[in-house]
Scaffold this active site. Sequence first.
Site, mmCIF file in Angstrom:
data_model
loop_
_atom_site.group_PDB
_atom_site.id
_atom_site.type_symbol
_atom_site.label_atom_id
_atom_site.label_comp_id
_atom_site.label_asym_id
_atom_site.label_seq_id
_atom_site.Cartn_x
_atom_site.Cartn_y
_atom_site.Cartn_z
ATOM 1 N N TRP A 103 1.002 -1.150 -0.014
ATOM 2 C CA TRP A 103 -0.190 0.005 0.059
ATOM 3 C C TRP A 103 0.988 1.234 -0.066
ATOM 4 O O TRP A 103 1.757 1.278 0.774
ATOM 5 C CB TRP A 103 -0.891 0.032 1.052
ATOM 6 C CG TRP A 103 -1.772 1.088 1.300
ATOM 7 C CD1 TRP A 103 -2.563 1.692 0.327
ATOM 8 C CD2 TRP A 103 -2.081 1.811 2.570
ATOM 9 N NE1 TRP A 103 -3.513 2.499 1.006
ATOM 10 C CE2 TRP A 103 -3.318 2.505 2.290
ATOM 11 C CE3 TRP A 103 -1.648 1.701 3.820
ATOM 12 C CZ2 TRP A 103 -3.658 3.524 3.446
ATOM 13 C CZ3 TRP A 103 -2.275 2.472 4.914
ATOM 14 C CH2 TRP A 103 -3.216 3.562 4.484
ATOM 15 N N LYS B 136 -13.469 -1.220 6.405
ATOM 16 C CA LYS B 136 -13.688 -2.235 5.318
ATOM 17 C C LYS B 136 -14.812 -3.213 6.014
ATOM 18 O O LYS B 136 -15.846 -3.588 5.644
ATOM 19 C CB LYS B 136 -12.829 -2.877 4.869
ATOM 20 C CG LYS B 136 -11.483 -2.233 4.625
ATOM 21 C CD LYS B 136 -11.222 -1.286 3.683
ATOM 22 C CE LYS B 136 -9.693 -0.465 3.608
ATOM 23 N NZ LYS B 136 -9.447 0.362 2.580
ATOM 24 N N ASP C 39 -0.366 -5.385 9.405
ATOM 25 C CA ASP C 39 -1.294 -4.398 8.963
ATOM 26 C C ASP C 39 -2.455 -5.259 8.641
ATOM 27 O O ASP C 39 -2.656 -6.172 7.826
ATOM 28 C CB ASP C 39 -1.062 -3.512 7.811
ATOM 29 C CG ASP C 39 -2.080 -2.575 7.426
ATOM 30 O OD1 ASP C 39 -3.145 -2.872 7.681
ATOM 31 O OD2 ASP C 39 -1.683 -1.503 6.530
#
Length: 397
Positions: free
Chosen positions: A131, A247, A212
Amino acid sequence: MMFSHLDRYAGDPILSLNEAFQKDPRADKVNLSIGIYFDDAGRIPVLDSVHRAEARMLAEAGPKPYLPMEGAAATRREVQKLLFGAGHEAVTSGRTVTLQTVGSSGGLKVGADFIRRWLPGSEVWVSDPTWDNHRAMFEGAGVAVHSYPYYDPASGGLAFDAMRQTLAGLPPRSIVLLHACCHNPTGVDLTPAQWQALVPLLRERELLPYLDLAYQGYGDGIAEDAHAVRLLAASGLSFFVANSFSKSMSVYGERAGALSVVCADAAEAALVLGQLQATVRRNYSSPAIHAAGIVAHVLGDPALRASWEADVAGMRTRIQAMRRSLHGVLSARLPGRDFGYFLSQRGMFSYTGLSAAQVDRLREEFGVYLVRSGRICIAGLNTGNVERTAAAIAAVL
Ligand code: KET
């Protein structure tokens, strides 16, 4: 003129694209850019569990004091149970600290600032690719960032041997940033056996993992996607984990996330908590009370929890169905090519291997938006757009 010397901001590769999409007047445009889950009607869902949690909070009409720097106690407890499983030794022993943070981004940054201050010699290694914001956040905290091999373009899978070799050569106390599940941007994850194989290496080299976990539930299941967290916790290693509810609860703008640090013992954990509190105080002082309430209610109330788990399963299953559709159309249109990676890659994203020029053509000619790295957000596909999107991809390939 105070500011005329400033560099112009080129914009964020993900967020700017999402903005460009909103401005595109074409009715049949398709947004596969940002990591947001859209339902089959192309809308961001409001989960019933979240809605009911909010209704309760509204009915209670409670005051809104500042939360403590580390966030709400009930929220932190629920996050620990969610990540580590109820009754995990790493939690019951008191050697794990958890802070509710401003999204997982807030947690990642607080962790990065903490590392800069208290492990000043440590540098960070991120997967190639990762990311984009990982690099930006750690560099922004003053920590040097390097990468380890991860994605193998030839197979569309993991370059595990090369990854291990690089990690085996790192200096002690290096930080290794790992995606706990549903790797962003590639969708390529370690298998449980590969996670297991990493543990002795991390221990022998005295490396400090930083997990993460932004897509919990989008891979194999809520508990299954916490596998890496639980494995590292059981192995006795010290590590960081930043987790997001953006999410999994579809609450992007609420900024719901947490940062946990698993330490050697409770005394060390108390030191870590104190310095993390200090880091939060200097950054944003305390996290959001509304986000705290949503997370604590949804995870802590059995009925809301069951409803949430069913919704997460529904989101996961819909993404898997879209993977199969995409694979089906592309395989039919381009029979000579192997699109099996759409089925083996997991979570919201797949790496298509499309070049930046092909991505530009998709956007300009077909109104299909994806990040220029070739990352595609599968959750932007639906039964109404998947066939023509796949046809557009086939046309530029
Ligand atoms: N980690 C990863 C791996 C990640 O993909 C995101 C968001 C975050 C952390 C941030 O989550 P939050 O808890 O909302 O702060 N990724 C999507 C959105 C973005 O770029 O901000 C994306 O990659 O599109």
